[in-house]
Design an enzyme around this catalytic site. Structure first.
Site, PDB file in Angstrom:
ATOM      1  CG  HIS A  95      -5.359  13.839  12.333  1.00 51.84           C
ATOM      2  ND1 HIS A  95      -4.354  13.527  13.221  1.00 51.84           N
ATOM      3  CD2 HIS A  95      -6.468  13.189  12.778  1.00 51.84           C
ATOM      4  CE1 HIS A  95      -4.839  12.718  14.161  1.00 51.84           C
ATOM      5  NE2 HIS A  95      -6.103  12.490  13.905  1.00 51.84           N
ATOM      6  CE1 TYR A 154       4.159  14.542  12.784  1.00 51.95           C
ATOM      7  CE2 TYR A 154       6.242  13.375  12.558  1.00 51.95           C
ATOM      8  CZ  TYR A 154       4.916  13.539  12.206  1.00 51.95           C
ATOM      9  OH  TYR A 154       4.351  12.695  11.278  1.00 51.95           O
ATOM     10  CE1 TYR A 174       3.425  14.674   8.701  1.00 53.94           C
ATOM     11  CE2 TYR A 174       1.106  14.445   8.142  1.00 53.94           C
ATOM     12  CZ  TYR A 174       2.192  14.114   8.933  1.00 53.94           C
ATOM     13  OH  TYR A 174       2.038  13.210   9.956  1.00 53.94           O
ATOM     14  N   PRO A 215      10.378   6.856   8.721  1.00 57.71           N
ATOM     15  CG  PRO A 215       9.839   5.730  10.682  1.00 57.71           C
ATOM     16  CD  PRO A 215      10.934   5.914   9.696  1.00 57.71           C
ATOM     17  CE  LYS A 217       4.790  12.716   2.655  1.00 58.75           C
ATOM     18  NZ  LYS A 217       3.387  13.066   2.600  1.00 58.75           N
TER      19      LYS A 217
HETATM   20  C1  LIG Z   1       7.186  -1.502  11.889  1.00 54.19           C
HETATM   21  C2  LIG Z   1       6.850  -0.589  10.737  1.00 54.19           C
HETATM   22  C3  LIG Z   1       6.211   0.613  10.986  1.00 54.19           C
HETATM   23  C4  LIG Z   1       5.898   1.482   9.936  1.00 54.19           C
HETATM   24  N1  LIG Z   1       5.292   2.655  10.210  1.00 54.19           N
HETATM   25  C5  LIG Z   1       5.015   3.490   9.207  1.00 54.19           C
HETATM   26  C6  LIG Z   1       4.373   4.724   9.452  1.00 54.19           C
HETATM   27  O1  LIG Z   1       4.074   5.067  10.598  1.00 54.19           O
HETATM   28  N2  LIG Z   1       4.078   5.519   8.389  1.00 54.19           N
HETATM   29  C7  LIG Z   1       4.388   5.144   7.100  1.00 54.19           C
HETATM   30  O2  LIG Z   1       4.086   5.859   6.150  1.00 54.19           O
HETATM   31  N3  LIG Z   1       5.005   4.002   6.838  1.00 54.19           N
HETATM   32  C8  LIG Z   1       5.322   3.164   7.859  1.00 54.19           C
HETATM   33  N4  LIG Z   1       5.923   1.999   7.587  1.00 54.19           N
HETATM   34  C9  LIG Z   1       6.214   1.686   6.192  1.00 54.19           C
HETATM   35  C10 LIG Z   1       4.975   1.163   5.478  1.00 54.19           C
HETATM   36  O3  LIG Z   1       4.322   0.227   6.308  1.00 54.19           O
HETATM   37  C11 LIG Z   1       5.450   0.555   4.157  1.00 54.19           C
HETATM   38  O4  LIG Z   1       6.053   1.593   3.411  1.00 54.19           O
HETATM   39  C12 LIG Z   1       4.322  -0.083   3.350  1.00 54.19           C
HETATM   40  O5  LIG Z   1       3.863  -1.246   3.994  1.00 54.19           O
HETATM   41  C13 LIG Z   1       4.829  -0.440   1.939  1.00 54.19           C
HETATM   42  O6  LIG Z   1       3.897  -1.249   1.282  1.00 54.19           O
HETATM   43  P1  LIG Z   1       4.382  -2.381   0.277  1.00 54.19           P
HETATM   44  O7  LIG Z   1       3.133  -3.018  -0.227  1.00 54.19           O
HETATM   45  O8  LIG Z   1       5.348  -1.819  -0.688  1.00 54.19           O
HETATM   46  O9  LIG Z   1       5.230  -3.419   1.148  1.00 54.19           O
HETATM   47  P2  LIG Z   1       4.763  -4.336   2.362  1.00 54.19           P
HETATM   48  O10 LIG Z   1       3.663  -3.712   3.123  1.00 54.19           O
HETATM   49  O11 LIG Z   1       6.001  -4.712   3.098  1.00 54.19           O
HETATM   50  O12 LIG Z   1       4.159  -5.629   1.667  1.00 54.19           O
HETATM   51  C14 LIG Z   1       4.955  -6.610   1.097  1.00 54.19           C
HETATM   52  C15 LIG Z   1       4.219  -7.940   1.182  1.00 54.19           C
HETATM   53  O13 LIG Z   1       4.945  -8.913   0.455  1.00 54.19           O
HETATM   54  C16 LIG Z   1       4.992 -10.115   1.191  1.00 54.19           C
HETATM   55  N5  LIG Z   1       6.185 -10.869   0.756  1.00 54.19           N
HETATM   56  C17 LIG Z   1       7.471 -10.676   1.099  1.00 54.19           C
HETATM   57  N6  LIG Z   1       8.261 -11.537   0.442  1.00 54.19           N
HETATM   58  C18 LIG Z   1       7.449 -12.278  -0.345  1.00 54.19           C
HETATM   59  C19 LIG Z   1       7.688 -13.327  -1.268  1.00 54.19           C
HETATM   60  N7  LIG Z   1       8.913 -13.795  -1.509  1.00 54.19           N
HETATM   61  N8  LIG Z   1       6.623 -13.868  -1.907  1.00 54.19           N
HETATM   62  C20 LIG Z   1       5.371 -13.411  -1.686  1.00 54.19           C
HETATM   63  N9  LIG Z   1       5.088 -12.416  -0.812  1.00 54.19           N
HETATM   64  C21 LIG Z   1       6.118 -11.852  -0.163  1.00 54.19           C
HETATM   65  C22 LIG Z   1       5.058  -9.649   2.635  1.00 54.19           C
HETATM   66  O14 LIG Z   1       4.629 -10.665   3.529  1.00 54.19           O
HETATM   67  C23 LIG Z   1       4.110  -8.449   2.623  1.00 54.19           C
HETATM   68  O15 LIG Z   1       2.796  -8.798   2.921  1.00 54.19           O
HETATM   69  C24 LIG Z   1       6.243   1.130   8.606  1.00 54.19           C
HETATM   70  C25 LIG Z   1       6.887  -0.083   8.351  1.00 54.19           C
HETATM   71  C26 LIG Z   1       7.205  -0.941   9.406  1.00 54.19           C
HETATM   72  C27 LIG Z   1       7.901  -2.225   9.113  1.00 54.19           C
END
Ligand SMILES: Cc1cc2nc3c(=O)[nH]c(=O)nc-3n(C[C@H](O)[C@H](O)[C@H](O)COP(=O)(O)OP(=O)(O)OC[C@H]3O[C@@H](n4cnc5c(N)ncnc54)[C@H](O)[C@@H]3O)c2cc1C
Length: 393
Positions: free
Chosen positions: A74, A203, A387, A295, A299
């Protein structure tokens, strides 16, 4: 069962998987543990906008082939207000940069496959996870897997376990400071089976609140409406949802979203959170375990990947030369980018939402800001360069 590795990783989200992948490329061993099943993490639809730097990293490290084939580049977004759309063109404002729409669960699939193909251990569906010995040279992760008590002894633990982190509260009381802002609205999100309504994300600010037209694939669209955070999905029939989208997104030339079967409805709260510092002894917090952004700026995933880059480099230096200073400075290094990204996400959120206490004066100020952002090259550049992602320091 007793296991040993160099880096123990808690959580197989984008942060944990990417960290394990980068460490492997540098010859450093890791084991990932994850509470959910492989199928669950590979099918949960969440983020979908990849910054230029995230795209480049996936490509450069050999996990970008499918993204290149199936992702959509995009080159801009549309800001819509007062019945008209205004495009922000990224390449002309950022020296050629853009973003790629490629769903988070597709990134996860690519990373899981790459890790398993390389012989990595990802232990899915573990239970009762706990960490200990954080201020010793051999911290430990304990958990149950298939009714067996397990323990991983490692040199360092990466807490990549998202917002419900068990790693974060394992740090002794008084060490961390949390900086939090809870917004007085939420996002009502739908996934629907329909073709994209627009070539790029829209947006919109409307008197009735914010709306976003986003996409996950040619057949699945993601759309959001600003709602009261205590609202319930049951209050929203499909007809009511589409009527509200049509109203908030209406343009004077008759634009309307492409409608289709809605198969998911969710209300998410909006908040900003940063905990400092992001490390304690041999534990390093990464991604959502340490920070959450609303969101609006797309980011969350990108920020998690940016943390990973810094931690992987610091760990490489530690193993290659025994130098611990980059690891000691991990938190300080990543927090600079995190706060700049928090600022951008807060700014986008403030500019594009109706606050409950905002009056007609405030609304006009917001509209004036949108006019400025879309008409001044300097202001458009500010939005565009944030962005597509600020350069890594
Ligand atoms: C509904 C939703 C929509 C979103 N939409 C957007 C968006 O449009 N744009 C955007 O930029 N961001 C979005 N986000 C945010 C984005 O998805 C997160 O910032 C991103 O997933 C962060 O990655 P992470 O690996 O830090 O955490 P996560 O993706 O949360 O991964 C953490 C992992 O750890 C695992 N876990 C948890 N506790 C334990 C434990 N005790 N032991 C072992 N494993 C464990 C979980 O199951 C998960 O798989 C959204 C988040 C949600 C919830």
């Amino acid at each position: 069962m007793k296991l040993k590795t160099q880096v123990g990783i808690v959580g197989a989200g984008p942060a944990g998987l990417m960290l394990s992948h980068l460490l492997h490329l540098q010859g450093i061993e890791s084991i990932i543990i994850e509470t959910r099943s492989r199928n669950d993490i590979e099918s949960t639809i969440r983020a979908g906008i990849l910054e230029q730097g995230t795209v480049d990293l996936l490509r450069e490290t050999g996990v970008g082939q499918r993204m290149e084939r199936e992702g959509f580049r995009h080159h801009g977004i549309e800001l819509r207000f007062d019945g008209a759309g205004h495009r922000i063109d990224f390449p002309s404002l950022t020296g050629g940069k853009s973003v790629t729409v490629y769903a988070q669960h597709e990134v996860i699939k690519d990373l899981v496959k790459a890790r398993l193909d390389a012989g990595a251990q990802i232990l899915f569906e573990v239970k009762g996870v706990g960490i200990s010995g954080l201020d010793s040279a051999v911290p430990k992760i304990r958990f149950r897997k298939d009714d067996t008590d397990c323990e991983i002894a490692c040199d360092a633990i990466a807490g990549c376990d998202g917002t419900q982190s068990i790693c974060r509260p394992s740090i002794p009381a008084g060490v961390l400071t949390a900086y939090e802002r809870v917004y007085p609205f939420g996002w009502f999100g739908i996934l629907c089976e329909a073709p994209p309504s627009s070539a790029e994300l829209v947006y919109a600010l409307h008197d009735r609140g914010f709306a976003l037209v986003s996409t996950r694939s040619p057949d699945i669209q993601r759309m959001y409406l600003q709602v009261d955070p205590s609202d319930r999905t049951e209050n929203w029939s499909d007809d009511r949802i589409w009527a509200e989208f049509r109203r908030r997104l209406a343009t004077r030339d008759g634009w309307a979203p492409k409608e289709g079967r809605i198969f998911s409805k969710v209300i998410i709260g909006m908040r900003s959170l940063v905990v400092e510092p992001m490390q304690y002894g041999r534990l390093f917090l990464v991604g959502d375990a340490a920070h959450v952004v609303p969101p609006t700026g797309a980011k969350g995933l990108n920020l998690a990947v940016a943390d990973v880059r810094v931690l992987a480099r610091a760990l490489l230096e530690f193993y290659r030369s025994g130098r611990g200073d980059l690891l000691d400075r991990y938190s300080e290094s990543v927090l600079r980018r995190i706060w700049r990204t928090q600022r951008f996400s807060w700014w986008m959120t403030s500019m594009l939402h109706r606050f409950p206490d905002s009056d007609a004066f405030q609304y006009r100020v917001q509209l004036a800001e949108l006019v400025y952002v879309t008409s001044s090259r300097a202001a458009s550049t500010t939005l565009a360069e944030n962005y597509v992602g600020l350069p890594m320091e």
